[in-house]
Each structure stands twice: as C-alpha cells, then as structure tokens.
Design a protein around this motif. Structure first.
Motif, mmCIF file in Angstrom:
data_model
loop_
_atom_site.group_PDB
_atom_site.id
_atom_site.type_symbol
_atom_site.label_atom_id
_atom_site.label_comp_id
_atom_site.label_asym_id
_atom_site.label_seq_id
_atom_site.Cartn_x
_atom_site.Cartn_y
_atom_site.Cartn_z
ATOM 1 N N CYS A 257 20.625 65.224 -7.432
ATOM 2 C CA CYS A 257 19.844 63.914 -8.011
ATOM 3 C C CYS A 257 18.779 63.212 -7.163
ATOM 4 O O CYS A 257 17.760 62.776 -7.753
ATOM 5 C CB CYS A 257 21.201 63.149 -8.402
ATOM 6 N N CYS A 258 19.073 63.249 -5.852
ATOM 7 C CA CYS A 258 17.898 62.538 -5.065
ATOM 8 C C CYS A 258 16.908 63.447 -4.950
ATOM 9 O O CYS A 258 15.588 62.778 -4.963
ATOM 10 C CB CYS A 258 18.569 62.372 -3.700
ATOM 11 N N GLY A 259 17.109 64.839 -5.052
ATOM 12 C CA GLY A 259 16.184 65.697 -4.919
ATOM 13 C C GLY A 259 15.172 65.591 -6.297
ATOM 14 O O GLY A 259 13.820 65.534 -6.131
ATOM 15 N N ILE A 260 15.792 65.453 -7.415
ATOM 16 C CA ILE A 260 14.970 65.438 -8.484
ATOM 17 C C ILE A 260 13.989 63.988 -8.747
ATOM 18 O O ILE A 260 13.075 64.137 -9.234
ATOM 19 C CB ILE A 260 16.027 65.421 -10.030
ATOM 20 N N ARG A 261 14.844 62.951 -8.004
ATOM 21 C CA ARG A 261 14.019 61.638 -8.266
ATOM 22 C C ARG A 261 12.795 61.791 -7.069
ATOM 23 O O ARG A 261 11.995 61.300 -7.361
ATOM 24 C CB ARG A 261 14.915 60.422 -7.838
ATOM 25 N N LEU A 262 12.995 62.476 -5.980
ATOM 26 C CA LEU A 262 12.139 62.903 -4.985
ATOM 27 C C LEU A 262 10.859 63.496 -5.635
ATOM 28 O O LEU A 262 9.799 63.309 -5.475
ATOM 29 C CB LEU A 262 12.748 63.507 -3.661
ATOM 30 N N ILE A 263 11.080 64.491 -6.339
ATOM 31 C CA ILE A 263 10.064 65.153 -6.936
ATOM 32 C C ILE A 263 9.483 64.580 -8.138
ATOM 33 O O ILE A 263 8.166 64.355 -8.258
ATOM 34 C CB ILE A 263 10.509 66.661 -7.366
#
Length: 92
Positions: A22-28
C-alpha cells in the motif's frame, strides 16, 4: 517455538507486506510531493518492523542491529526531505 507464536509471526509478516504494498502504491501514485514523502516515511518504518519480525522468527541479533540502522537512516532522510519541501534547500 510454539505453534501460536509461529502463526502470529506469519500473520504479522503478511500484514506488514500488505502495508508495504500500500505504501509503494501511494509512493508511485501520490498526487503531491508531501504524500510521497509521507508514504516513504511509512515505508521505511514498516520495513524496519518487518526486519524486526524476521529477527524474532530467526532468533538472530543481527536483524535488530539492521533495523536500528534503517531507523536512523530513515529518520534523517525524512527530515532532509521535509526541509527540502519546506524551504527548497537542505543545507543552509
């Protein structure tokens, strides 16, 4: 190790991997730079917790030292990014 502790460690690893995703998706996909910095801050925290859980499951002290290094580097990098977003420069 008992069966309950093993299952709890597997469940916590799964939840932490889901949080990292989830953090990776928000980071991208973050709409603003502040959202990306917050996602990166949360991502290193979750990564540190994941390494701590691995240290508990393997019973090794080395994982705890690695988690401490990740915490220190992540804290300093978050401060630098926040200062850069606030003022436009890191070093005064």
């Amino acid at each position: 190790m008992s069966l309950l502790l093993t299952m709890a460690l597997y469940f916590s690893q799964f939840c932490l991997l889901l949080a990292m995703l989830c953090c990776g998706i928000r980071l991208i996909r973050g709409p603003a730079a502040q959202d990306r910095v917050l996602a990166l801050d949360t991502l290193w925290m979750v990564a540190m917790l994941f390494i701590l859980v691995l240290g508990i499951s393997f019973g090794s002290v080395l994982y705890f030292e690695i988690a401490l290094l990740i915490a220190l580097i992540g804290f300093v990098s978050t401060l630098a990014l926040a200062k850069f977003l606030l003022r436009g420069e890191v070093i005064e």
